[in-house]
Design a protein around this motif. Structure first.
Motif, PDB file in Angstrom:
ATOM      1  N   LEU A1650       0.834  -1.203   0.000  1.00 36.28           N
ATOM      2  CA  LEU A1650       0.000   0.000   0.000  1.00 36.28           C
ATOM      3  C   LEU A1650       0.868   1.252   0.000  1.00 36.28           C
ATOM      4  CD1 LEU A1650      -2.883  -0.974   2.451  1.00 36.28           C
ATOM      5  CD2 LEU A1650      -3.114  -0.476   0.028  1.00 36.28           C
ATOM      6  N   LYS A1651       1.954   1.126   0.691  1.00 37.55           N
ATOM      7  CA  LYS A1651       2.838   2.288   0.784  1.00 37.55           C
ATOM      8  C   LYS A1651       3.413   2.613  -0.572  1.00 37.55           C
ATOM      9  CE  LYS A1651       4.243   1.877   5.599  1.00 37.55           C
ATOM     10  NZ  LYS A1651       5.282   1.298   6.459  1.00 37.55           N
ATOM     11  N   LYS A1652       3.695   1.543  -1.330  1.00 34.88           N
ATOM     12  CA  LYS A1652       4.356   1.773  -2.619  1.00 34.88           C
ATOM     13  C   LYS A1652       3.396   2.386  -3.644  1.00 34.88           C
ATOM     14  CE  LYS A1652       7.726  -1.997  -2.295  1.00 34.88           C
ATOM     15  NZ  LYS A1652       7.897  -3.388  -2.614  1.00 34.88           N
ATOM     16  N   THR A1653       2.120   2.119  -3.496  1.00 35.56           N
ATOM     17  CA  THR A1653       1.140   2.561  -4.490  1.00 35.56           C
ATOM     18  C   THR A1653       0.939   4.072  -4.409  1.00 35.56           C
ATOM     19  OG1 THR A1653       0.037   0.523  -3.887  1.00 35.56           O
ATOM     20  CG2 THR A1653      -1.103   1.948  -5.460  1.00 35.56           C
ATOM     21  N   GLN A1654       0.593   4.604  -5.597  1.00 42.20           N
ATOM     22  CA  GLN A1654       0.250   6.025  -5.565  1.00 42.20           C
ATOM     23  C   GLN A1654      -0.957   6.205  -4.641  1.00 42.20           C
ATOM     24  OE1 GLN A1654       0.315   5.101  -9.201  1.00 42.20           O
ATOM     25  NE2 GLN A1654       2.200   6.065  -9.857  1.00 42.20           N
ATOM     26  N   PRO A1655      -0.897   7.194  -3.832  1.00 42.70           N
ATOM     27  CA  PRO A1655      -1.934   7.360  -2.797  1.00 42.70           C
ATOM     28  C   PRO A1655      -3.323   7.487  -3.403  1.00 42.70           C
ATOM     29  CG  PRO A1655      -0.094   8.803  -2.364  1.00 42.70           C
ATOM     30  CD  PRO A1655       0.208   8.180  -3.664  1.00 42.70           C
ATOM     31  N   GLU A1656      -3.405   8.091  -4.592  1.00 40.72           N
ATOM     32  CA  GLU A1656      -4.771   8.316  -5.102  1.00 40.72           C
ATOM     33  C   GLU A1656      -5.460   7.023  -5.478  1.00 40.72           C
ATOM     34  OE1 GLU A1656      -1.963   9.208  -8.577  1.00 40.72           O
ATOM     35  OE2 GLU A1656      -2.039   9.439  -6.402  1.00 40.72           O
ATOM     36  N   ALA A1660      -9.884   5.207   0.972  1.00 42.01           N
ATOM     37  CA  ALA A1660      -9.768   5.528   2.407  1.00 42.01           C
ATOM     38  C   ALA A1660     -10.277   4.373   3.234  1.00 42.01           C
ATOM     39  CB  ALA A1660     -10.561   6.798   2.711  1.00 42.01           C
ATOM     40  N   ASN A1661     -11.321   3.773   2.723  1.00 42.72           N
ATOM     41  CA  ASN A1661     -11.902   2.632   3.415  1.00 42.72           C
ATOM     42  C   ASN A1661     -10.867   1.541   3.651  1.00 42.72           C
ATOM     43  OD1 ASN A1661     -14.202   1.936   4.578  1.00 42.72           O
ATOM     44  ND2 ASN A1661     -15.376   1.556   2.719  1.00 42.72           N
ATOM     45  N   THR A1662     -10.016   1.395   2.694  1.00 42.71           N
ATOM     46  CA  THR A1662      -8.986   0.346   2.786  1.00 42.71           C
ATOM     47  C   THR A1662      -8.056   0.655   3.956  1.00 42.71           C
ATOM     48  OG1 THR A1662      -9.099   0.154   0.394  1.00 42.71           O
ATOM     49  CG2 THR A1662      -7.206  -0.857   1.483  1.00 42.71           C
ATOM     50  N   TRP A1663      -7.660   1.940   3.997  1.00 43.86           N
ATOM     51  CA  TRP A1663      -6.760   2.313   5.096  1.00 43.86           C
ATOM     52  C   TRP A1663      -7.427   2.046   6.428  1.00 43.86           C
ATOM     53  CZ3 TRP A1663      -1.908   2.563   4.204  1.00 43.86           C
ATOM     54  CH2 TRP A1663      -1.422   3.093   3.012  1.00 43.86           C
ATOM     55  N   ALA A1664      -8.666   2.403   6.484  1.00 38.61           N
ATOM     56  CA  ALA A1664      -9.379   2.243   7.758  1.00 38.61           C
ATOM     57  C   ALA A1664      -9.312   0.793   8.192  1.00 38.61           C
ATOM     58  CB  ALA A1664     -10.834   2.700   7.593  1.00 38.61           C
ATOM     59  N   GLN A1665      -9.553  -0.092   7.193  1.00 37.90           N
ATOM     60  CA  GLN A1665      -9.546  -1.526   7.525  1.00 37.90           C
ATOM     61  C   GLN A1665      -8.176  -1.964   8.011  1.00 37.90           C
ATOM     62  OE1 GLN A1665     -11.319  -3.035   3.859  1.00 37.90           O
ATOM     63  NE2 GLN A1665     -12.611  -4.357   5.119  1.00 37.90           N
ATOM     64  N   VAL A1666      -7.118  -1.429   7.386  1.00 41.96           N
ATOM     65  CA  VAL A1666      -5.756  -1.806   7.790  1.00 41.96           C
ATOM     66  C   VAL A1666      -5.525  -1.400   9.228  1.00 41.96           C
ATOM     67  CG1 VAL A1666      -3.312  -1.341   7.392  1.00 41.96           C
ATOM     68  CG2 VAL A1666      -4.854  -1.721   5.454  1.00 41.96           C
ATOM     69  N   ILE A1667      -5.922  -0.148   9.549  1.00 39.95           N
ATOM     70  CA  ILE A1667      -5.641   0.382  10.891  1.00 39.95           C
ATOM     71  C   ILE A1667      -6.440  -0.394  11.912  1.00 39.95           C
ATOM     72  CG2 ILE A1667      -5.824   2.448  12.377  1.00 39.95           C
ATOM     73  CD1 ILE A1667      -5.250   4.055   9.729  1.00 39.95           C
ATOM     74  N   PHE A1695       3.406  -0.324  11.277  1.00 41.86           N
ATOM     75  CA  PHE A1695       2.367   0.565  11.815  1.00 41.86           C
ATOM     76  C   PHE A1695       2.945   1.896  12.318  1.00 41.86           C
ATOM     77  CE2 PHE A1695      -0.378  -3.064  11.616  1.00 41.86           C
ATOM     78  CZ  PHE A1695      -1.623  -2.519  11.383  1.00 41.86           C
ATOM     79  N   LYS A1696       4.287   1.951  12.441  1.00 49.50           N
ATOM     80  CA  LYS A1696       4.868   3.193  12.966  1.00 49.50           C
ATOM     81  C   LYS A1696       4.559   4.358  12.033  1.00 49.50           C
ATOM     82  CE  LYS A1696       9.594   3.056  10.979  1.00 49.50           C
ATOM     83  NZ  LYS A1696       9.433   2.139   9.902  1.00 49.50           N
ATOM     84  N   ASP A1697       4.368   4.013  10.738  1.00 44.94           N
ATOM     85  CA  ASP A1697       4.070   5.092   9.786  1.00 44.94           C
ATOM     86  C   ASP A1697       2.700   5.729  10.027  1.00 44.94           C
ATOM     87  OD1 ASP A1697       6.458   4.632   8.646  1.00 44.94           O
ATOM     88  OD2 ASP A1697       5.699   3.383   6.977  1.00 44.94           O
ATOM     89  N   PHE A1698       1.863   4.984  10.742  1.00 44.08           N
ATOM     90  CA  PHE A1698       0.531   5.578  11.054  1.00 44.08           C
ATOM     91  C   PHE A1698       0.558   6.419  12.330  1.00 44.08           C
ATOM     92  CE2 PHE A1698      -0.497   1.512   8.835  1.00 44.08           C
ATOM     93  CZ  PHE A1698      -0.961   2.102   7.658  1.00 44.08           C
ATOM     94  N   MET A1699       1.685   6.380  13.038  1.00 49.53           N
ATOM     95  CA  MET A1699       1.761   7.164  14.314  1.00 49.53           C
ATOM     96  C   MET A1699       1.884   8.631  13.950  1.00 49.53           C
ATOM     97  SD  MET A1699       1.562   4.851  16.621  1.00 49.53           S
ATOM     98  CE  MET A1699       1.745   3.145  16.823  1.00 49.53           C
ATOM     99  N   GLN A1700       0.774   9.315  13.954  1.00 47.12           N
ATOM    100  CA  GLN A1700       0.757  10.766  13.677  1.00 47.12           C
ATOM    101  C   GLN A1700      -0.070  11.394  14.780  1.00 47.12           C
ATOM    102  OE1 GLN A1700      -1.061  10.881   9.885  1.00 47.12           O
ATOM    103  NE2 GLN A1700       0.857  10.718   8.704  1.00 47.12           N
TER     104      GLN A1700
END
Length: 1711
Positions: A1650-1656, A1660-1667, A1695-1700
């Motif tokens: 997911l990180k490698k993919t272009q963000p667009e 968002a739903n996908t991210w939510a599921q990951v988190i 998951f450290k990349d989600f620590m914001q």
């Protein structure tokens, strides 16, 4: 006269007279002066007479009264001296016949006076005698006075005078009758009128008689008166007279002067009227007298018979009978009857003796007896005098043996008849009593039932010298010595027989010579002696024959009765000899006259005498039974046939066994038996010609004697003394031992002399021997005792000596031996029958016939025929003899058999298999001799028979070597045909022409085997046919040998046949043979044969009948195929070649389809052989070698090399020869292409039928199911390329399908476990079997043909792909062969009947390579596109790909993947190209499924898979995903949406290192495929979140995929935590731990991606599921597994990349 009338005599007379007168005067000078004076005047008178007359005697006679006077006066003086002187003087005068009638009267008166004075009685008699004998001057009274004077002197007191007077009387009586004879002589020429005689018996003179006759008449009449004690008429002055003397005188007159009585009626009258009544009257005391009868029985005392009178009467009777029976018919009848009566037992012994002597006198005069027969026996109503005499003799002899008791008469009669008629019940005696003691000299005698009668030497043969009839001086009856009467009676019989037979035979002989001289003028000599024409038999002869027959008929019974009795009683060899001789001569006489009954009776008597007493011999007993019931009545008294008593004390000379069914003890032969036997032999020898049917009796008797004496037949049938085989051995005394060789010699001579018998007699002899032989055979039935071989031996002997006329007796002789003797169950009997028959045949063939046999075929065949007939007899010993005979005939006469060959060969051919080895061997020896030595000498027409016979030996199953050798003989025979072909052909054609002509004349068809073919060809065909039969013999070795010989013969000599005959060879010989072999093979027994007889071991490939037949089938088929191949140029022009071709193909087919590997494989070899033929070149310049078939594919058949199909074969003969052989006028026919094509197509159809049948799986499966072998299938498939070259032009789709079925079937066939080690490589090697090679080769050939073929052939590509793909499937699904269970090779046990599946992997893989290869070439072909080939390829590859690790071989799926990649790289562009046409629509789902099945295989990798291996396998998976990412997804817009969706789902699935619930529990321990997961994710993500998403739908698919992924991770984690908590200290199952680790890894990968993919691109739903996963991950920290912990660590780090820091407003995703 001259003595008394000569001058000297006259002178002397005168002197004497004067001297006498002087003497007288001197004597009377004193006493009697007158006398003296008279004397002196007498002197003067004499002187005067002599002086005056020239004829002094006549003058003296004239004056005799005066001259005599002085002497008469002198006598008157009664002075003796003077009287004597005077009487002397008177006598002198008388003797000079100078006494006149008157002087004679004076002299007689003077003598009478002297007589009355009893002076000078002797001188008186002398003077009377001189007076009466010197001349005939004394007549009438003077004569009677002189005679009375003599009679009276007979009764003086002086004996001398009496006797002298008696003598004188006799002489005087004689003189009287002599005068009559002289008188008759003088007047014989003067014919006088007969004057009727008045019947006055008292007349004193008979006026009609001449003087002398009258005197005689008167004298005879008075003699009768005197004897009758009446006064005489003429002999006046008789004083006394005795009867005895009277009878003697009567007898002498009758005896000495019969002619007087016969010539003069007057005398005849006297006989009838005086003599006969007188005799009868005088006989009366003898008739009435009964010895020993009491006087009370009659009132008047009976006068006793007086010997002297009686005896004299009998003498008179004898004379009467002898001389006058013709005159005195009735009287003689009476006399003879009286004679017979005097023999009665109640007459005095002396009377019987003299009566017998009288009869003897008659018996020595056969002519007399003949006359009796004529005058009495043959006249009606007359006493049978002759018969009675004979019977009386018999009765007399019998009565002598039956000693009368002294009681009354009845007792005597009883004694006579007391014996049972013909009874065998005669007194039994112990047969062991030997004859009298050796030392004593034995008197010749008869002895019967205790009565012993010596034989006296009474008479010389043929003369009746009587003893008692001559006793004229006896007054008292003499005492008769014992045995005298018997001896005389015995001689009577012998003389009777001798006389009759000599007389009749003499007359017969005379008649025959007369007859012959008469008939020879009219008849051919051959008919003369016996068959005199009726005209030749004159009346005289018929009359005399009637007399002879009557004589024999009258006497034979009595004779036989008497002779038999005497024979039995005789103890003297000489007497026995005489009796036997009499019986023999009688038998012979009866035979000559054809009087069967009597002949047989005499022969029977001799036969009975030859055998021991009471010997049971039916022939004889039946004959005697007929006789013995007759009793012969002689004047009311019975004569019986007295049966032999067997008491005669004969010396026993031999003891032997009787020839009977159950021999009871032994029997003894006496010397008399042997004597009789010799007589019997003598009879047969000398009189064989007249024996006729009595040969039966004679031979039967001889047979029994020979048996008892132990004579056994030797070579040629002669009997030699031999030891008896069974029972107490024969005992022979030295006496008989010396006789035996003689007897045996006579026996042989007897049969040798049969050559002199006439044909009829010979037939009688043969018939008798045959019926004897039948009896002997009956006796030998049912037991194996030594039989009597006499008859058989003698038949042989008779045949041998009559060879010169063998034809007339051959049939009855051989007929009997064949039908009866040779078939007899008793082996010895049979053996002799065969011995006799074969000896006769050999002798017949070697005999020097006239004309010789070579010119008399009929006789030769007649002689050989019985040899052939013997074949109908099944006894092996007979057949051995028969064959030995054949062998000897071949060795001695082989060159000259000529027309006899068929018979001789027939004998050899008639031997059957069941007749024993030795028989077959002997017969075969004969055949070998024939084939090696005699083929050139026999008529060519017999060659066919030789072939037949040799063939029949081949078929014999007794002795294998013989069968094999006979096949060798057939080869030799064929060689002989070949070498002498021209000669044989010429001769056969000649014969054929003759037969043809005969057939036409009769209007029938000529009938012979293989008819229309020329005869020489027929001979060959018969040979082939015979070999053909042997080719189907039950024994494999014979079949093999015969097959090889047949094909060699056809190969070597077939060129001799006419062209048209080949048709018969093909159809009648070869195809017929193939049919039979096929039939036998298919029905052969499958039972195992343990050993080949004895201790020969049989190889397992031949240990059942079926396997052995298989070999034959192979040989035959190959042979026929070879002939088709090498003789194609001969066969093709025949017209029905294509039909023959079809039949041959049919045979090849049925052989190929037989359930036998050997046969089927060989059938294919034959198929290949006939397919090597190419069509002939068009024009006449044919090359000498045919062009090779051009086949590009190397074909391997069994061990044949690749070049074999291409080899060229040489022709057996050049074209020039061929054209020369079938006349140049018709050039060889060239068949056209079309017909040739038809042949090829026929071959293709056969090939197809073989293929489809042989590869069709069986319906049921068991141990015995037949499965074709690999070499067979290989060969079958290898034939196709070659065949295809010829039919490719017409090869259609249908054909291709047919081919496919076969190829598929062939490959599917399993191998039997015991063959596998030789065919299969070890399992690990990837090598193709030759069958698989061949299948691929076949397809290759086709594919290449299609490649260069026309457009319409290219439609066959898909079919080929289908075929190949089917093979590819085998890698994973080995084909099922019906219901057959196959085992994996590793599990199959060697040598059990199990079936092993082949290792199909190499084959399937090779097929796959071919598919890829072919597809690369043909992907764009219309047919390939249209027929969805790509789809089929994918579908097929899907199988191994989905199995993956479960594939039988790892290489398979790897190859499948690489092939798939190759195919897709070519096929996908084509598919995109045709996307619009929809031709590939169905392919996409298939492809998707294939990817799915391969990438997510359900098979588990093996445990032993190494990490490196695993990684290599993973890299293959990666390659597939790469293919998807490069070849498919980029072109998504040309590809159906569903397909793309499926791909996405699949990638999605691959991206998770996890097993969700969609994985089955069983699949454990899947190693992590991290690389694969990565590439999947990457591809997935690449395509999910790519900016090229054109439609919302595509994006939706990607998003859906992600969401599903995350949701599944969440679930797995939850469940793990729960389980961990519950399990407490227990570790969780390994699989669950693995799963959780997977999930953790997938999470870290996902976040990474997911990180490698272009963000667009990320929703968002996908991210939510990951988190949302984070808290769950944290919960897992408490887990105990270190592996889980380390994976957890990896998952938590990203998951450290989600620590914001929190933003002001967080939008919550859907949970």
């Amino acid at each position: 006269m001259s003595g008394t009338s000569s001058p000297e005599a006259v002178k002397k007379l005168l002197e004497n007279m004067q001297g006498d007168l002087r003497g007288l005067s001197l004597e009377c000078r004193k006493k009697f002066p007158p006398v003296k004076e008279a004397a002196e005047s007498g002197i003067i008178k004499v002187k005067t007479i002599s002086a005056r007359n020239t004829d002094v005697l006549a003058a003296l006679k004239e004056n005799s009264s005066e001259v005599v006077q002085p002497f008469l006066m002198g006598c008157g003086t009664k002075e003796p001296k003077i009287t004597q002187l005077c009487l002397a003087a008177i006598q002198r005068l008388m003797s000079h016949e100078v006494v006149s009638e008157a002087a004679a009267g004076n002299i007689i008166n003077m003598l009478w006076q002297l007589m009355e004075n009893s002076l000078e009685e002797l001188k008186l008699l002398q003077t009377v005698l001189v007076l009466l004998t010197t001349n005939t001057v004394v007549h009438d009274e003077a004569l009677s006075k002189a005679i009375v004077l003599c009679f009276r002197l007979h009764f003086t007191k002086d004996n001398i005078t009496n006797n002298t007077a008696a003598a004188t009387v006799r002489q005087v009586v004689t003189v009287v009758f002599e005068r009559v004879v002289a008188e008759d002589e003088r007047y014989k020429d003067v014919i006088e009128q007969p004057v009727t005689v008045q019947g006055n018996s008292n007349r004193r003179s008979v006026s009609t008689l001449k003087p002398c006759a009258k005197d005689a008449y008167m004298l005879f009449q008075d003699l009768c008166q005197l004897v009758n004690a009446d006064a005489p008429y003429w002999l006046v002055g008789m004083t006394e007279m005795t009867r005895t003397f009277g009878l003697e005188l009567l007898e002498s007159v009758l005896n000495d002067f019969p002619q007087v009585f016969l010539q003069h009626q007057e005398f005849s009258f006297l006989l009838k009227e005086r003599v006969c009544p007188l005799v009868i009257k005088l006989f009366s005391p003898n008739i009435k007298f009964r010895q020993g009868s009491s006087s009370s029985s009659s009132p008047a005392p009976v006068e006793k018979p007086y010997f002297p009178i009686c005896m004299r009467l009998l003498r008179v009777v004898s004379v009467l009978i002898k001389q006058f029976y013709s005159l005195l018919v009735t009287e003689c009848e009476i006399f003879l009857s009286l004679l017979v009566k005097f023999l009665d037992a109640d007459k005095p012994q002396w009377l019987r003796a003299v009566a017998v002597e009288s009869i003897h006198r008659l018996c020595v005069q056969p002519q007399l007896l003949r006359s009796f027969c004529q005058f009495y026996d043959m006249k009606q109503h007359s006493t049978k005098v002759f018969r009675d005499i004979v019977n009386a003799l018999g009765s007399f002899i019998q009565s002598l043996f039956l000693v009368p008791n002294t009681g009354n008469t009845s007792a005597t009669t009883n004694q006579t008849g007391g014996n049972t008629p013909g009874g065998t019940a005669s007194a039994q005696t112990n047969p062991g009593i030997l004859g009298m003691g050796g030392g004593a000299t034995v008197l010749p005698a008869f002895e019967y039932r205790g009565t012993w009668i010596p034989i006296l030497n009474v008479t010389v043969q043929g003369s009746a010298k009587a003893t008692y009839l001559e006793m004229l001086d006896k007054v008292e009856p003499p005492t008769i010595p014992e045995g005298y009467a018997m001896s005389v009676a015995f001689h009577c019989l012998l003389d009777l027989v001798r006389g009759i037979t000599t007389m009749i035979e003499g007359e017969l002989g005379q008649a025959e010579t007369d007859g012959q001289t008469m008939t020879e003028t009219t008849l051919s000599p051959a008919q003369s002696s016996d068959q005199q024409s009726v005209s030749g038999q004159t009346d005289k002869e018929l009359v005399s024959r009637a007399v002879w027959e009557e004589m024999v008929n009258a006497c034979w019974c009595g004779l036989l009765a008497a002779l038999s009795l005497l024979l039995d009683a005789s103890t003297d060899e000489a007497a026995t000899e005489n009796i036997l001789k009499a019986e023999l001569t009688m038998a012979a006489l009866c035979g000559k006259l054809g009087l069967v009954t009597s002949r047989d009776a005499f022969i029977t008597a001799i036969c009975k005498g030859s055998l021991p007493p009471h010997y049971a011999l039916t022939v004889l007993n039946s004959t005697t039974a007929a006789l013995s019931n007759k009793t012969y009545s002689i004047q009311g008294q019975n004569v019986q046939m007295i049966s032999p008593s067997s008491e005669s004390h004969q010396q026993v000379v031999a003891v032997g066994q009787p020839l009977a069914l159950q021999p009871q003890g032994t029997v003894m032969l006496t010397s008399k038996n042997i004597q009789c036997m010799r007589t019997l032999l003598n009879l047969a020898h000398c009189h064989g010609a007249v024996l006729g049917t009595s040969w039966q009796l004679v031979l039967a008797t001889l047979q029994h004697l020979v048996w008892i004496l132990g004579l056994k037949p030797g070579v040629g049938g002669a009997l030699k003394p031999g030891r008896a085989v069974e029972g107490p051995s024969t005992v022979l005394t030295t006496a008989v031992m010396t006789d035996l060789p003689v007897i045996s010699n006579i026996l042989s001579r007897l049969f040798e002399s049969s050559q002199y018998l006439d044909d009829v007699s010979l037939h009688h002899l043969i018939n008798a021997l045959c019926s004897l032989s039948l009896e002997a055979m009956d006796m030998a039935y049912g037991n194996n005792k030594e039989p009597s071989l006499f008859a058989v031996a003698k038949l042989l002997e008779t045949g041998l000596v009559n060879m010169h006329r063998i034809e007339i007796l051959w049939r009855p002789l051989t007929g009997h031996l064949l039908e009866k003797v040779c078939q007899h169950p008793n082996s010895r009997m049979r053996e002799w029958g065969a011995e006799a028959l074969t000896s006769l045949i050999k002798a017949g063939l070697t005999f020097n016939h006239d004309p010789p046999l070579s010119q008399n075929q009929r006789l030769q065949l007649l002689l050989l025929n019985p040899l052939k007939e013997l074949s109908n007899i099944n006894h092996p010993d007979i057949r051995i003899k028969q064959l030995e005979c054949v062998l000897q005939i071949l060795q001695s006469q082989g060159d000259s058999l000529g027309p006899g060959w068929p018979l001789v060969l027939g004998v050899m051919g008639a031997i059957r298999s069941d007749q024993g080895e030795s028989l077959i061997r002997t017969a075969f020896q004969c055949l070998q001799l024939v084939v090696t030595d005699f083929l050139p000498t026999m008529p060519c027409t017999c060659l066919q028979i030789v072939v037949e016979v040799a063939g029949s030996f081949g078929l014999h199953n007794q002795e294998l070597n013989i069968s094999l050798t006979s096949i060798g003989l057939l080869w030799n025979i064929s060689d002989y045909f070949f070498q002498r072909g021209e000669i044989i052909e010429k001769e056969l054609n000649k014969e054929e022409a003759v037969l043809q002509k005969q057939a036409e004349e009769k209007g029938v068809m000529l009938n012979r085997p293989f008819h229309p073919a020329p005869p020489f060809d027929c001979l060959w065909l018969c040979l082939y046919a015979k070999l053909g039969e042997l080719c189907v013999d039950p024994r494999p070795a014979v079949r093999k040998s015969a097959g090889q010989t047949l094909f060699s013969t056809i190969g070597a000599h077939g060129t001799l046949l006419q062209h048209s005959t080949w048709h018969t060879v093909i159809w009648k010989v070869l195809f017929h043979l193939l049919d039979r072999v096929r039939e036998s093979s298919t029905t052969a027994d499958k039972e195992k044969i343990e050993s080949g007889g004895g201790n020969i071991l049989i190889h397992h490939s031949r240990d059942t009948a079926e396997k052995q037949w298989a070999e034959t089938w192979v040989l035959t088929l190959a042979g026929v195929a070879r002939i088709f191949n090498t003789r194609r140029y001969l066969l093709q022009p025949l017209g029905d070649f294509s039909k023959a071709w079809d039949v041959l193909l049919d045979h090849i087919q049925s052989a190929a389809l037989s359930k036998n590997n050997e046969v089927s494989l060989a059938a294919l070899k034959s198929f290949q052989e006939i397919l090597q033929i190419v069509s002939p070149v068009r024009d006449s310049e044919k090359p000498d070698t045919l062009p090779a078939i051009n086949v590009s594919v190397p074909v391997v058949v069994g061990a044949m090399t690749a070049t074999s199909l291409g080899r060229s074969f040489m022709r057996t003969d050049s074209i020039g020869e061929r054209i020369g052989r079938y006349n140049a006028s018709e050039p060889p026919v060239i068949t056209d292409e079309i017909e040739d094509l038809n042949l090829w197509w026929a071959a293709w159809n056969t090939w197809y039928r073989i293929g489809s049948e042989s590869t069709k799986p069986p319906i049921t499966c068991d141990k015995l199911t037949f499965i074709p072998s690999q070499p067979f299938l290989t060969a079958l498939i290898q034939i196709f390329p070659a065949l295809y070259q010829h039919i490719k032009t017409g090869f259609s789709m249908d054909d291709l399908q047919k081919l496919g079925v076969i190829l598929h079937g062939a490959v599917s066939v399993p191998i039997s476990s015991d063959a596998s080690p030789f065919i299969l490589p070890s399992y690990t090697e990837a090598v193709l079997t030759s069958l698989q090679e061949a299948v691929l080769t076949a397809l290759d050939v086709l594919q290449k043909a299609i490649c260069v073929g026309s457009e319409n052939m290219q439609i066959m590509y898909p079919a080929i792909f289908d075929q190949l793909l089917a093979f590819v499937e085998f890698s994973c699904k080995p084909p099922q062969y019906g219901q057959l269970e196959t085992k994996h090779i590793a599990n199959a046990k060697y040598n059990q009947a199990e079936w092993v599946a082949l290792n199909y992997v190499p084959f399937a893989e090779r097929s796959l390579e071919v598919v890829v290869d072919l597809y690369q070439k043909t992907a764009c072909h219309k047919a390939v596109v249209n027929e969805k080939v790509l789809q089929n390829v994918i579908k097929t590859l899907r199988i191994p790909l989905s199995l993956k690790y479960s594939c039988p071989s790892e290489s398979t799926w790897k190859l499948a993947v690489s092939s798939l990649l190759k195919v897709l790289s070519i096929g996908l562009p084509v598919a995109r190209q045709h996307a619009s046409s929809g031709k590939f629509d169905s392919m996409w789902p298939e492809l998707a499924n294939t990817f799915e099945d391969f990438l997510f295989t359900k098979s588990i990798p093996p445990d032993n898979l190494s990490i490196q291996e695993f990684q290599r396998n993973e890299s293959i998976d990666v390659e597939v995903v790469q293919l998807i990412s490069t070849e498919i997804l980029p072109y998504a817009n040309f590809i159906p949406k569903e397909f793309v969706g499926q791909i996405m789902t699949m990638l999605n699935k691959g991206s998770i290192h996890s097993q969700s619930s969609s994985f089955t529990e069983a699949e454990i321990d899947i190693r992590m495929r991290e690389e694969f997961s990565k590439i999947c994710f990457e591809t997935l993500l690449q395509f999910s979140f790519s900016n090229k998403v054109t439609t919302p739908q595509e994006g939706y698919i990607s998003r859906m995929a992600l969401s599903v992924l995350l949701k599944r991770s969440q679930d797995v984690l939850h469940r793990y935590i729960e389980d961990e908590r519950l399990s407490g200290k227990c570790p969780l199952p390994r699989q669950q731990v693995t799963e959780i680790i997977f999930v953790l890894k997938a999470v870290s990968t996902l976040i990474d991606s997911l990180k490698k993919t272009q963000p667009e691109n990320v929703d968002a739903n996908t991210w939510a599921q990951v988190i949302a996963l984070y808290p769950t991950l944290v919960e897992c920290i408490s887990c105990s597994s270190s592996e889980v912990c380390s994976a957890l660590k990896e998952a938590l780090v990203p998951f450290k990349d989600f620590m914001q820091p929190p933003a002001s407003k967080v939008q919550n995703g859907e949970s």
